[in-house]
Design a protein around this motif. Structure first.
Motif, PDB file in Angstrom:
ATOM      1  N   ASP A  23      21.125  13.256 -18.326  1.00  0.00           N
ATOM      2  CA  ASP A  23      21.878  13.995 -19.013  1.00  0.00           C
ATOM      3  C   ASP A  23      20.686  14.762 -19.914  1.00  0.00           C
ATOM      4  O   ASP A  23      20.192  14.181 -20.767  1.00  0.00           O
ATOM      5  CB  ASP A  23      22.562  13.102 -20.018  1.00  0.00           C
ATOM      6  N   MET A  24      20.288  15.761 -19.488  1.00  0.00           N
ATOM      7  CA  MET A  24      19.197  16.561 -19.831  1.00  0.00           C
ATOM      8  C   MET A  24      19.738  17.334 -21.215  1.00  0.00           C
ATOM      9  O   MET A  24      18.847  17.557 -21.926  1.00  0.00           O
ATOM     10  CB  MET A  24      18.694  17.595 -18.730  1.00  0.00           C
ATOM     11  N   ASP A  25      20.952  17.547 -21.340  1.00  0.00           N
ATOM     12  CA  ASP A  25      21.527  18.026 -22.387  1.00  0.00           C
ATOM     13  C   ASP A  25      21.136  17.335 -23.944  1.00  0.00           C
ATOM     14  O   ASP A  25      20.927  17.848 -24.916  1.00  0.00           O
ATOM     15  CB  ASP A  25      23.001  18.407 -22.490  1.00  0.00           C
ATOM     16  N   ASP A  27      18.710  14.512 -23.491  1.00  0.00           N
ATOM     17  CA  ASP A  27      17.351  14.017 -23.103  1.00  0.00           C
ATOM     18  C   ASP A  27      17.565  12.466 -22.775  1.00  0.00           C
ATOM     19  O   ASP A  27      16.858  11.731 -23.284  1.00  0.00           O
ATOM     20  CB  ASP A  27      16.429  14.353 -24.160  1.00  0.00           C
ATOM     21  N   LYS A  28      18.400  12.246 -21.961  1.00  0.00           N
ATOM     22  CA  LYS A  28      18.652  10.860 -21.657  1.00  0.00           C
ATOM     23  C   LYS A  28      18.836  10.798 -19.994  1.00  0.00           C
ATOM     24  O   LYS A  28      19.326  11.700 -19.343  1.00  0.00           O
ATOM     25  CB  LYS A  28      20.073  10.454 -22.226  1.00  0.00           C
ATOM     26  N   GLU A  47      15.569   7.562 -23.790  1.00  0.00           N
ATOM     27  CA  GLU A  47      16.262   8.381 -24.608  1.00  0.00           C
ATOM     28  C   GLU A  47      14.833   9.080 -24.835  1.00  0.00           C
ATOM     29  O   GLU A  47      13.845   8.600 -24.991  1.00  0.00           O
ATOM     30  CB  GLU A  47      16.834   7.715 -25.845  1.00  0.00           C
ATOM     31  N   ASP A  48      15.185  10.190 -25.525  1.00  0.00           N
ATOM     32  CA  ASP A  48      14.149  11.261 -25.843  1.00  0.00           C
ATOM     33  C   ASP A  48      13.137  11.339 -24.624  1.00  0.00           C
ATOM     34  O   ASP A  48      11.884  11.263 -24.756  1.00  0.00           O
ATOM     35  CB  ASP A  48      13.561  10.680 -27.188  1.00  0.00           C
ATOM     36  N   VAL A  49      13.697  11.820 -23.526  1.00  0.00           N
ATOM     37  CA  VAL A  49      13.142  11.856 -22.421  1.00  0.00           C
ATOM     38  C   VAL A  49      12.486  13.265 -22.414  1.00  0.00           C
ATOM     39  O   VAL A  49      13.006  14.337 -22.752  1.00  0.00           O
ATOM     40  CB  VAL A  49      13.944  11.836 -21.196  1.00  0.00           C
ATOM     41  N   LYS A  50      11.187  13.221 -22.141  1.00  0.00           N
ATOM     42  CA  LYS A  50      10.162  14.778 -22.192  1.00  0.00           C
ATOM     43  C   LYS A  50      10.024  15.067 -20.642  1.00  0.00           C
ATOM     44  O   LYS A  50      10.051  16.304 -20.537  1.00  0.00           O
ATOM     45  CB  LYS A  50       8.812  14.461 -22.966  1.00  0.00           C
ATOM     46  N   ALA A  51      10.191  14.256 -19.726  1.00  0.00           N
ATOM     47  CA  ALA A  51       9.880  14.857 -18.460  1.00  0.00           C
ATOM     48  C   ALA A  51      10.202  13.445 -17.656  1.00  0.00           C
ATOM     49  O   ALA A  51      10.290  12.435 -17.998  1.00  0.00           O
ATOM     50  CB  ALA A  51       8.494  15.164 -18.096  1.00  0.00           C
ATOM     51  N   SER A  97       2.677  15.660 -18.796  1.00  0.00           N
ATOM     52  CA  SER A  97       3.187  14.685 -19.383  1.00  0.00           C
ATOM     53  C   SER A  97       2.572  13.351 -18.911  1.00  0.00           C
ATOM     54  O   SER A  97       2.027  13.334 -17.605  1.00  0.00           O
ATOM     55  CB  SER A  97       4.603  14.534 -19.151  1.00  0.00           C
ATOM     56  N   ALA A 114       9.448   8.924 -22.014  1.00  0.00           N
ATOM     57  CA  ALA A 114      10.624   8.490 -22.524  1.00  0.00           C
ATOM     58  C   ALA A 114       9.979   8.066 -23.998  1.00  0.00           C
ATOM     59  O   ALA A 114       9.120   7.145 -23.868  1.00  0.00           O
ATOM     60  CB  ALA A 114      11.787   7.751 -22.174  1.00  0.00           C
TER      61      ALA A 114
END
Length: 128
Positions: A23-25, A27-28, A47-51, A97, A114
């Motif tokens: 769920d990139m909207d 960031d999960k 959660e708060d996935v950067k890459a 990253s 994350a």
């Protein structure tokens, strides 16, 4: 929030992946795991996935992650190496990253950068 969750992650090793949702909207990345020795399922949400980076050692043409065997989920505060993404339109646009999670699935690996992880609704901070 605590950061002593490695033993908790070890409880889900050798389970079966029911589903993975990107769920990139928001960031999960969430992983539904069926544990063989227990009747309950587990939900692990990064959660708060950067890459994220998926390395498929089977070289299949489609990304199929459900009904696969989970080997282990690993966490390392220093990360699992440095990954770089390059914008092919511009040689100056680099995104670097350092994934701190490695999810080993059959013969493939999903590396995730994350800042938080939620295991069955309990939140753990992993990066500030």
């Amino acid at each position: 929030m605590t950061n002593s969750f490695n033993p908790i992650l070890d409880n889900y090793a050798k389970g079966k992946i029911d589903a993975i949702n990107f769920d990139m909207d928001f960031d999960k990345i969430s992983i539904d795991i069926i544990r063989h020795d227990y009747d309950d399922n587990a939900l692990i949400v990064f959660e708060d996935v950067k890459a994220f980076y998926f390395i498929d050692h089977d070289l299949k043409t489609e990304l199929e992650l459900s009904d696969k065997n989970l080997n282990i989920i690993s966490y390392d505060t220093l990360g699992f190496g440095e990954f770089t993404a390059v914008d092919t339109r511009s040689s100056e646009d680099l995104f670097v990253s350092v994934p701190n999670f490695a999810v080993n699935i059959n013969n493939s690996s999903l590396y995730i950068d994350a800042h938080r992880i939620r295991i069955n609704n309990k939140e753990y901070a992993v990066k500030l």
